[in-house]
Design a protein around this motif. Sequence first.
Motif, PDB file in Angstrom:
ATOM      1  N   ALA A  50       0.838  -1.249  -0.035  1.00  0.00           N
ATOM      2  CA  ALA A  50       0.052  -0.006  -0.266  1.00  0.00           C
ATOM      3  C   ALA A  50       0.761   1.177   0.071  1.00  0.00           C
ATOM      4  CB  ALA A  50      -0.856  -0.070   1.151  1.00  0.00           C
ATOM      5  N   LEU A  51       1.975   1.028   0.684  1.00  0.00           N
ATOM      6  CA  LEU A  51       2.935   2.438   0.713  1.00  0.00           C
ATOM      7  C   LEU A  51       3.619   2.448  -0.784  1.00  0.00           C
ATOM      8  CD1 LEU A  51       4.643   4.505   2.040  1.00  0.00           C
ATOM      9  CD2 LEU A  51       6.260   2.779   2.592  1.00  0.00           C
ATOM     10  N   LEU A  52       3.915   1.284  -1.210  1.00  0.00           N
ATOM     11  CA  LEU A  52       4.793   1.463  -2.569  1.00  0.00           C
ATOM     12  C   LEU A  52       3.591   1.856  -3.500  1.00  0.00           C
ATOM     13  CD1 LEU A  52       6.660  -2.008  -2.567  1.00  0.00           C
ATOM     14  CD2 LEU A  52       7.487   0.461  -2.276  1.00  0.00           C
ATOM     15  N   GLY A  53       2.372   1.726  -3.503  1.00  0.00           N
ATOM     16  CA  GLY A  53       1.384   2.002  -4.378  1.00  0.00           C
ATOM     17  C   GLY A  53       1.025   3.542  -4.151  1.00  0.00           C
ATOM     18  N   ALA A  54       1.115   4.172  -3.019  1.00  0.00           N
ATOM     19  CA  ALA A  54       1.003   5.504  -2.549  1.00  0.00           C
ATOM     20  C   ALA A  54       2.119   6.417  -3.158  1.00  0.00           C
ATOM     21  CB  ALA A  54       0.631   5.706  -1.246  1.00  0.00           C
ATOM     22  N   MET A  55       3.258   5.636  -2.906  1.00  0.00           N
ATOM     23  CA  MET A  55       4.692   6.220  -3.605  1.00  0.00           C
ATOM     24  C   MET A  55       4.276   6.563  -5.073  1.00  0.00           C
ATOM     25  SD  MET A  55       7.425   4.637  -1.164  1.00  0.00           S
ATOM     26  CE  MET A  55       8.826   5.235  -2.302  1.00  0.00           C
ATOM     27  N   LEU A  56       4.111   5.473  -5.812  1.00  0.00           N
ATOM     28  CA  LEU A  56       3.918   5.606  -7.183  1.00  0.00           C
ATOM     29  C   LEU A  56       2.735   6.706  -7.738  1.00  0.00           C
ATOM     30  CD1 LEU A  56       4.081   1.925  -8.190  1.00  0.00           C
ATOM     31  CD2 LEU A  56       5.681   3.607  -8.727  1.00  0.00           C
ATOM     32  N   GLU A  57       1.670   6.587  -6.857  1.00  0.00           N
ATOM     33  CA  GLU A  57       0.683   7.548  -7.218  1.00  0.00           C
ATOM     34  C   GLU A  57       1.228   9.037  -7.122  1.00  0.00           C
ATOM     35  OE1 GLU A  57      -3.449   8.732  -5.050  1.00  0.00           O
ATOM     36  OE2 GLU A  57      -2.911   6.554  -5.524  1.00  0.00           O
ATOM     37  N   CYS A  58       1.900   9.190  -5.918  1.00  0.00           N
ATOM     38  CA  CYS A  58       2.419  10.616  -5.501  1.00  0.00           C
ATOM     39  C   CYS A  58       3.279  11.253  -6.655  1.00  0.00           C
ATOM     40  CB  CYS A  58       2.922  10.564  -4.266  1.00  0.00           C
ATOM     41  SG  CYS A  58       3.605  12.158  -3.652  1.00  0.00           S
ATOM     42  N   TRP A  59       4.318  10.193  -7.025  1.00  0.00           N
ATOM     43  CA  TRP A  59       5.253  10.576  -7.721  1.00  0.00           C
ATOM     44  C   TRP A  59       4.579  10.902  -9.229  1.00  0.00           C
ATOM     45  CZ3 TRP A  59       7.120   8.145 -12.497  1.00  0.00           C
ATOM     46  CH2 TRP A  59       8.058   8.718 -12.941  1.00  0.00           C
ATOM     47  N   ARG A  60       3.502  10.025  -9.691  1.00  0.00           N
ATOM     48  CA  ARG A  60       2.954  10.182 -10.887  1.00  0.00           C
ATOM     49  C   ARG A  60       2.147  11.648 -10.934  1.00  0.00           C
ATOM     50  NH1 ARG A  60      -1.648   6.617 -10.902  1.00  0.00           N
ATOM     51  NH2 ARG A  60      -2.584   8.389  -9.930  1.00  0.00           N
ATOM     52  N   ASP A  61       1.380  11.753  -9.837  1.00  0.00           N
ATOM     53  CA  ASP A  61       0.563  13.093 -10.007  1.00  0.00           C
ATOM     54  C   ASP A  61       1.532  13.973  -9.854  1.00  0.00           C
ATOM     55  OD1 ASP A  61      -1.512  11.457  -9.698  1.00  0.00           O
ATOM     56  OD2 ASP A  61      -2.052  11.753  -7.758  1.00  0.00           O
ATOM     57  N   GLY A  62       2.687  14.242  -9.173  1.00  0.00           N
ATOM     58  CA  GLY A  62       3.688  15.308  -8.947  1.00  0.00           C
ATOM     59  C   GLY A  62       4.353  15.553 -10.328  1.00  0.00           C
ATOM     60  N   ARG A  63       4.739  14.712 -11.092  1.00  0.00           N
ATOM     61  CA  ARG A  63       5.445  14.763 -12.338  1.00  0.00           C
ATOM     62  C   ARG A  63       4.443  15.137 -13.300  1.00  0.00           C
ATOM     63  NH1 ARG A  63       8.793  16.614 -11.136  1.00  0.00           N
ATOM     64  NH2 ARG A  63       7.924  16.482  -9.226  1.00  0.00           N
ATOM     65  N   VAL A  64       3.019  14.698 -13.606  1.00  0.00           N
ATOM     66  CA  VAL A  64       2.449  15.014 -14.193  1.00  0.00           C
ATOM     67  C   VAL A  64       2.006  16.559 -14.073  1.00  0.00           C
ATOM     68  CG1 VAL A  64      -0.064  14.791 -15.309  1.00  0.00           C
ATOM     69  CG2 VAL A  64       1.558  12.701 -14.909  1.00  0.00           C
ATOM     70  N   ALA A  65       1.597  16.719 -12.900  1.00  0.00           N
ATOM     71  CA  ALA A  65       1.351  18.419 -12.644  1.00  0.00           C
ATOM     72  C   ALA A  65       2.540  19.230 -12.951  1.00  0.00           C
ATOM     73  CB  ALA A  65       0.971  18.561 -11.182  1.00  0.00           C
ATOM     74  N   VAL A 118       5.286   4.751 -14.717  1.00  0.00           N
ATOM     75  CA  VAL A 118       6.351   5.541 -15.399  1.00  0.00           C
ATOM     76  C   VAL A 118       5.965   5.800 -16.985  1.00  0.00           C
ATOM     77  CG1 VAL A 118       8.539   4.921 -16.627  1.00  0.00           C
ATOM     78  CG2 VAL A 118       8.505   4.329 -13.996  1.00  0.00           C
ATOM     79  N   ALA A 119       5.284   4.607 -17.689  1.00  0.00           N
ATOM     80  CA  ALA A 119       4.702   4.870 -18.950  1.00  0.00           C
ATOM     81  C   ALA A 119       3.787   6.119 -19.036  1.00  0.00           C
ATOM     82  CB  ALA A 119       3.923   3.663 -19.417  1.00  0.00           C
ATOM     83  N   SER A 120       2.588   6.195 -17.907  1.00  0.00           N
ATOM     84  CA  SER A 120       1.903   7.539 -17.839  1.00  0.00           C
ATOM     85  C   SER A 120       2.597   8.533 -17.704  1.00  0.00           C
ATOM     86  CB  SER A 120       0.693   7.098 -16.788  1.00  0.00           C
ATOM     87  OG  SER A 120       1.254   7.255 -15.719  1.00  0.00           O
ATOM     88  N   VAL A 121       3.401   8.824 -16.954  1.00  0.00           N
ATOM     89  CA  VAL A 121       4.276   9.910 -16.693  1.00  0.00           C
ATOM     90  C   VAL A 121       5.056  10.342 -18.352  1.00  0.00           C
ATOM     91  CG1 VAL A 121       6.344  10.930 -15.616  1.00  0.00           C
ATOM     92  CG2 VAL A 121       4.590   9.825 -14.420  1.00  0.00           C
ATOM     93  N   ASP A 122       5.670   9.350 -18.641  1.00  0.00           N
ATOM     94  CA  ASP A 122       6.504   9.652 -20.164  1.00  0.00           C
ATOM     95  C   ASP A 122       5.587  10.194 -21.054  1.00  0.00           C
ATOM     96  OD1 ASP A 122       8.670   8.881 -18.658  1.00  0.00           O
ATOM     97  OD2 ASP A 122       8.992   6.965 -19.746  1.00  0.00           O
ATOM     98  N   ALA A 123       4.191   9.390 -21.024  1.00  0.00           N
ATOM     99  CA  ALA A 123       3.231  10.007 -22.088  1.00  0.00           C
ATOM    100  C   ALA A 123       2.821  11.175 -21.978  1.00  0.00           C
ATOM    101  CB  ALA A 123       1.994   8.925 -21.957  1.00  0.00           C
ATOM    102  N   ALA A 124       2.602  11.778 -20.632  1.00  0.00           N
ATOM    103  CA  ALA A 124       2.187  12.856 -20.208  1.00  0.00           C
ATOM    104  C   ALA A 124       3.356  14.077 -20.581  1.00  0.00           C
ATOM    105  CB  ALA A 124       1.809  13.180 -18.684  1.00  0.00           C
ATOM    106  N   ARG A 125       4.660  13.672 -20.244  1.00  0.00           N
ATOM    107  CA  ARG A 125       5.770  14.452 -20.888  1.00  0.00           C
ATOM    108  C   ARG A 125       5.904  14.914 -22.136  1.00  0.00           C
ATOM    109  NH1 ARG A 125      10.013  11.760 -16.370  1.00  0.00           N
ATOM    110  NH2 ARG A 125       9.869  13.261 -14.655  1.00  0.00           N
ATOM    111  N   LEU A 126       5.694  13.548 -22.961  1.00  0.00           N
ATOM    112  CA  LEU A 126       5.862  13.852 -24.361  1.00  0.00           C
ATOM    113  C   LEU A 126       4.749  14.615 -24.805  1.00  0.00           C
ATOM    114  CD1 LEU A 126       7.138  10.202 -24.932  1.00  0.00           C
ATOM    115  CD2 LEU A 126       8.506  12.430 -25.167  1.00  0.00           C
TER     116      LEU A 126
END
Length: 182
Positions: A50-65, A118-126
């Motif tokens: 659950a922590l690892l999932g929260a970390m991924l979610e936090c990282w994704r949301d932060g990078r996309v924003a 990672v794929a969703s972050v890369d897609a947003a960045r691109l």
Amino acid sequence: MSDGKGDVWVEAGFGELARSGVEGVRVEVLAKNLGVTKGGFYRRFADRAALLGAMLECWRDGRVAAIAHQTSLDGQEPRERLKAVIQLYSERLNPEGMAVELAIRQWARSDENAAATVASVDAARLKHVAELYRATGLAAEEAEAQAFLFYCFIFGQSLLFVERGPRKRSQLVAKSAEKLLA
């Protein structure tokens, strides 16, 4: 994670992830680093997953924003905005941010959830950078190719050691940026 307590665990998780990879993100280690008992962790998270999932979610949301904010024109010309993003990532190196990025990418090599994140972050960045290139007049396919080169440069330059020091590095970055903005 709006209660604040979860953020402490997630932030501690990122610190350990940057230091020792996903294998190092252990409840016992984090509790020790935070100077608290494991009980606080289990009141917040069901388990390590659950922590690892929260970390991924936090990282994704932060990078996309972050990329949405960094690429918004706000009255600037598209080329000026692209130049500003290059400067942001090449002049202010963020060793901890890069360590987290690399650790998450390493984690993604063996974990489907991390890979999807990672794929969703890369897609947003691109997508966002390609939109800037399209705003300069490039066709969609060209803009996507330029966005891909842009990110290869952004990440690649941060990993390369330039033997002749920071001045030479900044000259190389400036010359490379000109090519990406031509």
